[in-house]
Every structure is written in C-alpha cells, then in structure tokens.
Design an enzyme around this catalytic site. Structure first.
Site, PDB file in Angstrom:
ATOM      1  N   SER A  96      -0.170  -2.447   5.561  1.00 32.79           N
ATOM      2  CA  SER A  96       1.121  -2.066   4.978  1.00 32.79           C
ATOM      3  C   SER A  96       0.973  -1.634   3.523  1.00 32.79           C
ATOM      4  CB  SER A  96       2.087  -3.251   5.045  1.00 32.79           C
ATOM      5  OG  SER A  96       2.118  -3.792   6.339  1.00 32.79           O
TER       6      SER A  96
HETATM    7  N1  SAH Z   1      -0.696  -7.694   7.796  1.00 32.02           N
HETATM    8  C1  SAH Z   1      -1.588  -6.662   8.266  1.00 32.02           C
HETATM    9  C2  SAH Z   1      -0.842  -5.501   8.849  1.00 32.02           C
HETATM   10  C3  SAH Z   1      -1.407  -5.098  10.156  1.00 32.02           C
HETATM   11  S1  SAH Z   1      -0.413  -4.002  11.104  1.00 32.02           S
HETATM   12  C4  SAH Z   1      -2.559  -6.246   7.177  1.00 32.02           C
HETATM   13  O1  SAH Z   1      -2.433  -6.721   6.034  1.00 32.02           O
HETATM   14  O2  SAH Z   1      -3.472  -5.484   7.476  1.00 32.02           O
HETATM   15  C5  SAH Z   1       0.345  -5.098  12.260  1.00 32.02           C
HETATM   16  C6  SAH Z   1      -0.561  -5.816  13.190  1.00 32.02           C
HETATM   17  O3  SAH Z   1       0.256  -6.508  14.128  1.00 32.02           O
HETATM   18  C7  SAH Z   1      -1.492  -4.936  14.041  1.00 32.02           C
HETATM   19  O4  SAH Z   1      -2.816  -5.293  13.774  1.00 32.02           O
HETATM   20  C8  SAH Z   1      -1.104  -5.262  15.472  1.00 32.02           C
HETATM   21  O5  SAH Z   1      -2.188  -5.314  16.377  1.00 32.02           O
HETATM   22  C9  SAH Z   1      -0.467  -6.651  15.320  1.00 32.02           C
HETATM   23  N2  SAH Z   1       0.410  -7.095  16.381  1.00 32.02           N
HETATM   24  C10 SAH Z   1       1.332  -6.390  17.074  1.00 32.02           C
HETATM   25  N3  SAH Z   1       1.946  -7.182  17.979  1.00 32.02           N
HETATM   26  C11 SAH Z   1       1.379  -8.429  17.856  1.00 32.02           C
HETATM   27  C12 SAH Z   1       1.568  -9.681  18.515  1.00 32.02           C
HETATM   28  N4  SAH Z   1       2.430  -9.848  19.525  1.00 32.02           N
HETATM   29  N5  SAH Z   1       0.806 -10.720  18.119  1.00 32.02           N
HETATM   30  C13 SAH Z   1      -0.097 -10.602  17.116  1.00 32.02           C
HETATM   31  N6  SAH Z   1      -0.323  -9.451  16.466  1.00 32.02           N
HETATM   32  C14 SAH Z   1       0.404  -8.368  16.827  1.00 32.02           C
END
Ligand code: SAH
Length: 249
Positions: A96
């Site tokens: 993000s």
């Molecule tokens: N906080 C992260 C942002 C990653 S983007 C950072 O700092 O990089 C959001 C993430 O949510 C993705 O990696 C995606 O695979 C994950 N995601 C989506 N649905 C999910 C779920 N049900 N449980 C765990 N992770 C999930």
C-alpha cells in the site's frame, strides 16, 4: 520535477565485486549502516510529506520514519520506495501507499493512550505494514493467504528481528482466534462485507479498520468500534485495495 531518491542500495554487491583494502585500524565493515543512514534522509522527507498531507499522530509518523520501506520492494523498484505510491510485490498483490498505511494506523490509534495492545493484520503481503505496526503495538499477528508472500514477508522481516511480529499462513477471513481479543484489527484487502470472525475477535473498546465495498459498489475505508452498546460503524474515504479472498493458495 521532483528528484528521485537515490542511495547506494547495492552497497554490499558492489563491495563484493570490488574488494576494498581496509586500513588495519578501520575494517571495511566499519560503516555497515551506510545504506541505512542514506535512506534515513529520504524517509524523513517522506514523513514530512505525510505530515503536509495532514497526518498528525507523532507515534505513527515516527514509525513511518523508522521502517526501511526499500527493503520490502524488488531491487528494480527501490528508487520508488519512498514515493507515495503503491508498488507490485508479486503474485498480483501490492504494497500500500505510505499515505494509506499511515492513515489506517492513525485511525487504529485514534484515542488510544500509549501503545496499542494486540493487533491483527489481514494481508501480510511483503510485511511492510506489519513492521510499521510493530512500532505502535505490543504484539502483531499478521495473516497472509498466499504462501509465496507469507514466505517473502518472513524473509523481508528477518533483517529487522521484530520479536513482537507473528506471521501466520492462513485465511484471514477467519481471523486468528488464538490471539483474540484484539485491541485493533486492520485489513489490507477489501471484501464485500466485514467477516463476522473479525467482529467477534475484536476486544470491547477495540477498533477495526478495513476497506469494504459500500452501497455504491465502490470500496471505502470502514471503521468499526466495538462498544458495550454494540458496534459503531463509519464509512470514510474511497480507497483501492486488492480484493479480500477466501481460502489459501
Ligand atoms: N500489508 C501489505 C499489503 C499487501 S496487499 C504490505 O504491507 O505489503 C494485501 C494482501 O492481502 C495480499 O498479499 C493478499 O494476498 C492478502 N489477502 C487477501 N485476502 C486475504 C485473506 N483472506 N487472508 C489473508 N490475506 C489475504
């Protein structure tokens, strides 16, 4: 045009390629933090921009200034690590924007005195936000549903040795009951609705911040407070997060 931040990110590789003869009284490794020192100035500029954009919480700004975001992105993207932009982290997911990370954590901390207690993060991704959270919370439980990213986050975070970050591989829609109740829950992925497990696992007095699809079909930031009179929900600004998906992969 704004100048792109540049710092010797490939310091170690270069040092290997061209061995430097160190004077006996000054070993070549005496400045292993050269990279850290250089990137710190770039990070401070990022923090100043966040403050100019209206972010106020000094605890959050300090955490944003402390975590080396460039360590969480691919080497080809390192020069963009401190720009206010989301970046690809593989498997179709993104880290993000700094502004959004800071905004969500500021919302989590609103009205909190001192450090937050246990925090649950859904969507570890590359682990960046978990690292920022580790500075503002006593314990961070972070779940990722994609094995590849879970492992990437583990590798990225190893360097920081954050004893209070617990990385979990699983479906975050189910929360993580073993760590409950949570003082705060934050999701980095947006669903159609808020999973019941999150509401159940939130502590009384706790707050949940998550992107969720609203009545107009657009994603917005949702803030839910669990009070002894029930849940209080507010819908804030429009956002663009990757979708919340069920199951693991
Ligand atoms: N906080 C992260 C942002 C990653 S983007 C950072 O700092 O990089 C959001 C993430 O949510 C993705 O990696 C995606 O695979 C994950 N995601 C989506 N649905 C999910 C779920 N049900 N449980 C765990 N992770 C999930």
């Amino acid at each position: 045009m704004a100048q792109r931040p540049g710092f010797p990110i490939k310091l170690n590789t270069q040092a290997k390629a061209q061995p430097v003869k160190a004077p006996a009284n000054k070993p070549a490794s005496s400045n292993p933090q050269g990279l850290g020192l250089d990137s710190s100035a770039v990070r401070q500029r990022m923090v100043q921009k966040l403050a100019a954009q209206g972010l106020k919480d000094p605890v959050v700004l300090q955490a944003m200034g402390a975590v080396e975001r460039h360590r969480f992105v691919e080497s080809a993207l390192v020069n963009q690590a401190y720009e206010d932009t989301s970046l690809p982290i593989g498997l179709g997911q993104t880290i993000s924007k700094p502004n959004v990370v800071a905004r969500m954590i500021e919302l989590l901390r609103e009205g909190a005195n001192g450090k937050l207690g246990r925090v649950l993060e859904i969507g570890t991704g590359c682990g960046y936000q978990a690292a920022v959270l580790s500075h503002v919370a006593s314990e961070v439980y972070s779940i990722e549903r994609l094995k590849g990213l879970h492992e990437k986050a583990r590798a990225n975070l190893r360097h920081f040795r954050l004893a209070n970050v617990h990385l979990l591989f699983g479906d975050g829609m189910l929360g993580y009951p073993k760590g409950a109740p949570y003082a705060a829950i934050i999701s980095a992925a947006g669903g159609e609705t808020l999973p019941q497990a999150w509401l159940d696992q939130l502590a009384l007095g706790g707050r949940l911040v998550a992107p969720t699809v609203t009545a107009n079909g657009q994603q917005a930031l949702m803030v839910v407070d669990k009070t002894d009179q029930g849940f209080k929900q507010s819908v804030l600004e429009a956002v663009h997060f990757v979708p919340l998906k069920s199951g693991i992969s």
